[in-house]
Design an enzyme around this catalytic site. Structure first.
Site, PDB file in Angstrom:
ATOM      1  N   ASP A 116       7.188  -9.340  -4.163  1.00 25.82           N
ATOM      2  CA  ASP A 116       6.014  -9.560  -5.008  1.00 25.82           C
ATOM      3  C   ASP A 116       6.175 -10.822  -5.852  1.00 25.82           C
ATOM      4  O   ASP A 116       5.245 -11.634  -5.975  1.00 25.82           O
ATOM      5  CB  ASP A 116       5.791  -8.350  -5.918  1.00 25.82           C
TER       6      ASP A 116
ATOM      7  N   GLY B 298      -0.583  36.360  -0.059  1.00 26.77           N
ATOM      8  CA  GLY B 298       0.810  36.623  -0.374  1.00 26.77           C
ATOM      9  C   GLY B 298       1.114  37.014  -1.803  1.00 26.77           C
ATOM     10  O   GLY B 298       2.285  37.133  -2.160  1.00 26.77           O
TER      11      GLY B 298
ATOM     12  N   SER C 190       0.851  -1.191   0.000  1.00 28.84           N
ATOM     13  CA  SER C 190       0.000   0.000   0.000  1.00 28.84           C
ATOM     14  C   SER C 190       0.886   1.241   0.000  1.00 28.84           C
ATOM     15  O   SER C 190       2.105   1.164   0.109  1.00 28.84           O
ATOM     16  CB  SER C 190      -0.916  -0.022   1.217  1.00 28.84           C
ATOM     17  N   GLY C 191       0.254   2.395  -0.130  1.00 21.85           N
ATOM     18  CA  GLY C 191       0.996   3.636  -0.236  1.00 21.85           C
ATOM     19  C   GLY C 191       1.129   4.132  -1.656  1.00 21.85           C
ATOM     20  O   GLY C 191       1.732   5.175  -1.890  1.00 21.85           O
ATOM     21  N   HIS C 192       0.588   3.361  -2.616  1.00 23.83           N
ATOM     22  CA  HIS C 192       0.687   3.739  -4.029  1.00 23.83           C
ATOM     23  C   HIS C 192      -0.644   4.229  -4.594  1.00 23.83           C
ATOM     24  O   HIS C 192      -0.832   4.282  -5.797  1.00 23.83           O
ATOM     25  CB  HIS C 192       1.156   2.527  -4.852  1.00 23.83           C
TER      26      HIS C 192
ATOM     27  N   GLY D  95     -16.860  45.067  -5.350  1.00 21.38           N
ATOM     28  CA  GLY D  95     -16.442  44.131  -4.311  1.00 21.38           C
ATOM     29  C   GLY D  95     -17.436  43.952  -3.190  1.00 21.38           C
ATOM     30  O   GLY D  95     -17.286  43.027  -2.375  1.00 21.38           O
TER      31      GLY D  95
ATOM     32  N   HIS E 196       8.994   3.126  -3.306  1.00 23.72           N
ATOM     33  CA  HIS E 196       8.858   2.770  -1.898  1.00 23.72           C
ATOM     34  C   HIS E 196       9.642   3.710  -0.995  1.00 23.72           C
ATOM     35  O   HIS E 196      10.048   3.333   0.100  1.00 23.72           O
ATOM     36  CB  HIS E 196       9.321   1.326  -1.663  1.00 23.72           C
TER      37      HIS E 196
END
Length: 562
Positions: free
Chosen positions: A109, A390, A54-56, A474, A218
């Site tokens: 994998d 800003g 996971s994490g992808h 405005g 990764h």
């Protein structure tokens, strides 16, 4: 580490539960982190499965759907799923037609998916494995069969998914995937690392002026560091490596995938896409299809990867085939006419070459005001950073530069000068400042139409009209902590000085005094309009940048008088 999570040990399951809850065509296995497609009972097509750590996200569960994956197996963050999880997925979706496992070329994998495939075969489920090893960054480090599988894997999902949906048998589906993978190359570049929830710190560090080339997915470092480059430079470096590795020649049709690694905004990805398309065109490549977005990420890593895949009519048909999954964008066809040429009517004012004396006086005063705003950019940026977004300093700089670039004929009369300045700032300034200043200048121009030599009271009427127009546009009023709190006192001070019999020069001084006093007083006002209104008490004690800008350019008008 700041993450919107509960327990780092449970992020994968909870993430999948959330993702499936918004995807009616999917289901999550009760005993494994496996997302499956809700298939019809009569579905006899080859099942396509993929997965990994996971994490992808949106990979891999985001590609579970018609014409793509039948199942996605999720391991822990950046960790291969277990053999049991892969086997559970095969048992649920693998029917008599068999299954294809799309596996990224990582040791974990390959081992876990490979063993699960072997067990499934022993149970009577025909299984083929398509391995993706598209990372060309490792071409000088390891043999082709040892390269990693990265973002190009998504294109393989689409190819084999479409082949399956077309009813092709197992061997042909796998062959389509292997052929596509053989002509696929990818490479990534990172501007920083990602933070794994369980680790709580970035995986590697980069200097302020460094990027990492050839990283994996990764959080691991790449093959080399390099100096920060433009989008054009990054695209050139990455694509040159892919083209060389795939031995692409002029006229080759390719599919292009621009993939964000998790923390790169769409703006930057589209700029990178533009750079990639221009580079490939210059190299004689024919980009038949292109996609841009987050397809296979690395948590919150800033950066992107580029993938090229050789295509022909057969592979294009598979890429174009219908598919429905939460993360698959569809399309991919490029715009063959992205720019619409607009014909402009001739400018009659171009025939006028010299300003009148009063028009020239307006030019002199306006140039002085513009130069004052250029000099104050940093001051205005700092103020707006404390109480806004800003961008005020940069916005007014662009407007000032546009005014300084106006040609001679733009200043023919005062009204024409004001109207041309309105057009210039409208085109140069984004956000709110552009419309406000353009509206004010246009209303002032209307007050002076037909007046070649305005008198002081007429200038006051023009200034007051401009201020009222800004208020109307405005929806703000005096006391709301905006530029109006400098403009109204400026107009009032100018008029009172004239009524008292003072000279035009003295009236300008009074106008500047009023604008400066009004700008200073905004530090004591609570914001009721603009972005500062969202900050409440936090802006107290800070003068409004828009009002300070008014005081600055009014002061410049005084200094420019004859």
């Amino acid at each position: 580490m700041k993450k919107i999570i509960n327990d780092p040990r449970h992020v994968v399951r909870e993430m999948l539960e959330g993702a499936v809850s918004r995807s009616p065509g999917q289901a999550l296995l009760s005993d494994q982190n496996v997302v499956v497609r809700k298939r019809n009972d009569g579905d006899s097509t080859v099942a396509i499965l993929s997965g990994g750590g996971s994490g992808h996200e949106p990979a891999h569960a985001g590609y579970v759907g018609e014409g793509l994956l039948a199942a996605a197996i999720a391991g822990d963050v950046f960790t291969s799923p277990s053999v049991d999880a892969v086997l559970a997925a095969l048992r649920v979706v693998g029917g008599p037609a068999g299954a294809v496992l799309v596996v990224k070329n990582y040791t974990g994998d390959r081992l876990n998916f490979g063993l699960a495939a072997e067990i499934a075969r022993s149970e009577g489920i025909p299984v083929e494995v398509v391995t993706v090893a598209d990372d060309v960054a490792l071409r000088d480090t390891v043999t082709p069969d040892k390269r990693r599988g990265i973002a190009g894997t998504v294109l393989i999902h689409k190819v084999v998914g479409a082949a399956s949906a077309a009813g092709k048998p197992l061997a042909e589906v796998a062959a389509s995937g292997r052929r596509a993978a053989a002509g696929l190359g990818s490479m990534g570049v990172a501007l920083g690392s990602c933070t794994v929830p369980a680790a709580g710190r970035p995986g590697f560090e980069l200097g302020e002026q460094e990027v990492e080339y050839g990283l994996g997915i990764h959080g691991e470092p790449g093959v080399r560091k390099g100096p920060i480059a433009t989008a054009d430079g990054l695209a050139d470096t990455v694509l040159a490596a892919i083209i060389d590795d795939l031995a692409l020649t002029r006229g080759q049709q390719v599919a292009l995938l621009v993939n964000g690694l998790g923390a790169t905004p769409p703006m930057e990805l589209d700029i990178l896409l533009r750079s990639a398309l221009r580079f490939l065109e210059a190299r004689g490549m024919e980009v038949a299809r292109a996609w841009c977005g987050n397809f296979l990420t690395a948590l919150d890593m800033p950066g992107a990867s580029l993938s090229l895949m050789k295509v022909d009519d057969e592979l294009l048909a598979l890429l174009d085939a219908p598919a429905s999954a939460p993360a698959w964008p569809g399309g991919g066809k490029l715009n063959d006419a992205p720019v619409l040429q607009v014909e402009h009517a001739p400018d009659e004012a171009l025939a006028i070459t010299a300003p009148t004396p009063m028009g020239d006086a307006v030019r002199k005063a306006s140039h002085a005001a513009a130069r004052a705003l250029l000099a104050a950019e940093d001051e205005l940026t700092e103020l707006d950073t404390k109480a806004g977004d800003g961008d005020l300093g940069a916005s007014l700089r662009r407007g000032a530069e546009a005014i300084l670039e106006l040609p001679d004929h733009a200043w023919h009369t005062p009204a024409m000068a004001l109207r041309n300045m309105a057009d210039a700032v409208r085109k140069a300034i984004g956000g709110s400042s552009g419309p406000f200043y353009a509206t004010g200048l246009m209303r002032a121009a209307r007050e002076l139409d037909g007046v070649d030599d305005p008198q002081p009271l007429q200038w006051h009427d023009a200034l007051l009209a401009a201020t009222n127009a800004i208020a109307e546009l405005g929806g703000a009023k005096a006391g709301d902590r905006t530029m109006l709190d400098a403009l109204y006192p400026a107009a009032r001070g100018y008029k009172e000085a004239l009524d008292a019999g003072m000279s035009a020069s003295q009236a300008l001084e009074a106008m500047h005094a009023g604008a400066s006093r009004g700008a200073d007083e905004t530090a004591t006002l609570r914001a009721n309009a603009g972005r500062a209104a969202y900050l409440g008490e936090r802006v107290m004690g800070i003068a409004d940048g828009g009002a300070v800008a008014v005081a600055i350019w009014v002061g410049a008008l005084c200094e420019s008088r004859d």
